[in-house]
Scaffold this active site. Structure first.
Site, PDB file in Angstrom:
ATOM      1  N   LYS A 190      26.144 -48.548  18.042  1.00 31.33           N
ATOM      2  CA  LYS A 190      27.567 -48.741  18.033  1.00 31.33           C
ATOM      3  C   LYS A 190      27.951 -49.218  19.552  1.00 31.33           C
ATOM      4  CE  LYS A 190      29.304 -45.121  16.243  1.00 31.33           C
ATOM      5  NZ  LYS A 190      28.166 -44.245  15.899  1.00 31.33           N
ATOM      6  N   ARG A 242      16.230 -34.803  26.663  1.00 34.18           N
ATOM      7  CA  ARG A 242      17.361 -34.196  27.025  1.00 34.18           C
ATOM      8  C   ARG A 242      17.839 -33.571  25.802  1.00 34.18           C
ATOM      9  NH1 ARG A 242      19.447 -39.778  28.870  1.00 34.18           N
ATOM     10  NH2 ARG A 242      19.444 -39.758  31.130  1.00 34.18           N
ATOM     11  N   ARG A 261      37.709 -40.672  13.030  1.00 42.91           N
ATOM     12  CA  ARG A 261      36.407 -39.924  12.641  1.00 42.91           C
ATOM     13  C   ARG A 261      36.453 -39.420  11.425  1.00 42.91           C
ATOM     14  NH1 ARG A 261      32.767 -38.775  16.850  1.00 42.91           N
ATOM     15  NH2 ARG A 261      34.326 -39.301  18.537  1.00 42.91           N
ATOM     16  N   ARG A 319      13.375 -40.538  22.753  1.00 44.83           N
ATOM     17  CA  ARG A 319      13.962 -40.910  24.118  1.00 44.83           C
ATOM     18  C   ARG A 319      13.471 -39.942  25.260  1.00 44.83           C
ATOM     19  NH1 ARG A 319      20.238 -41.352  22.479  1.00 44.83           N
ATOM     20  NH2 ARG A 319      20.097 -43.323  21.540  1.00 44.83           N
ATOM     21  N   ARG A 346      23.969 -33.311  14.472  1.00 44.30           N
ATOM     22  CA  ARG A 346      24.911 -34.484  14.482  1.00 44.30           C
ATOM     23  C   ARG A 346      25.005 -35.392  13.365  1.00 44.30           C
ATOM     24  NH1 ARG A 346      23.751 -37.396  20.007  1.00 44.30           N
ATOM     25  NH2 ARG A 346      25.928 -38.521  19.504  1.00 44.30           N
TER      26      ARG A 346
END
Length: 215
Positions: free
Chosen positions: A13, A156, A88, A123, A167
């Site tokens: 997004k 991270r 949201r 990542r 999440r």
């Protein structure tokens, strides 16, 4: 062009938001930025938000809606705006509709959970420089090492698989119902365009698909 972007965390997004705001010359409105600006400026809504936060409470939807209404009345929103991370929840979406905040297009970037986990958990970052890599899509020359300094790369906390799955769980419970909500809105209101694009395509192809469908 007044736009809402929908999609899971890691769906892309942010990348598409940058492209859309540039193309249509509209600001990206994030609730976090709005809250900070309103508190700093000492506006009525900012004072209410600060009081809630100082008391350790969540900022209510009424305050957020008030902030959005104040923000979209500013000059830089005359061509439209892109709402980032808001609404949201279904309650917030209802509040947007009831407040008469107009939306022209809702763009859903569709990516399967398994792909999101692969994207985010792969990542790696060199914290000192901010350089980022991906074990599959953009690997460093030497595994686990920064290309320029040779120092260790880290994963991270936000990118760890268990955190990504948490999440996604929150997204499915709270935000994914907005897809059905806005599809229904678009079916009832010809002024709202609902678009679904395949977020697994490369970035340029996702952009092209959005523009083709927006007309």
């Amino acid at each position: 062009m007044r736009i809402i972007l929908l999609g899971a965390p890691g769906a892309g997004k942010g990348t598409q938001a940058q492209f859309l705001t540039k193309r249509y010359n509209i600001p990206q409105i994030s609730t976090g930025d709005m809250l900070r600006a309103a508190i700093k400026a000492g506006t009525e809504m900012g004072k209410m938000a600060k009081a809630a936060m100082d008391a350790g409470k969540l900022v209510t939807d009424d305050i957020i809606i008030g902030l959005v209404k104040d923000r979209i009345a500013e000059d830089d929103c005359k061509n439209g705006y892109l709402l980032d991370g808001f609404p949201r929840t279904l309650a917030q979406a209802d509040a947007v509709t009831n407040a008469g905040i107009n939306i022209d297009a809702v763009i859903e970037i569709d990516v399967a959970d398994s792909e999101i986990v692969k994207r985010m958990s792969g990542r790696r970052a060199h914290l000192a420089s901010g350089r980022t890599y991906h074990v599959l899509f953009n690997p460093p020359k030497v595994e686990g090492k920064d290309d320029e300094s040779g120092e260790d790369l880290v994963q991270r906390d936000d990118d760890k698989e268990e955190v990504v799955l948490d999440r996604l769980k929150v997204y499915h419970e709270q935000t994914k119902p907005l897809i059905g909500y806005y599809k229904e809105q678009a079916a009832k209101n010809p002024k709202i365009t609902y678009i679904t694009v395949d977020g697994t395509l490369n970035i340029a192809d996702v952009e092209a698909a959005i523009i083709a469908k927006l007309g």
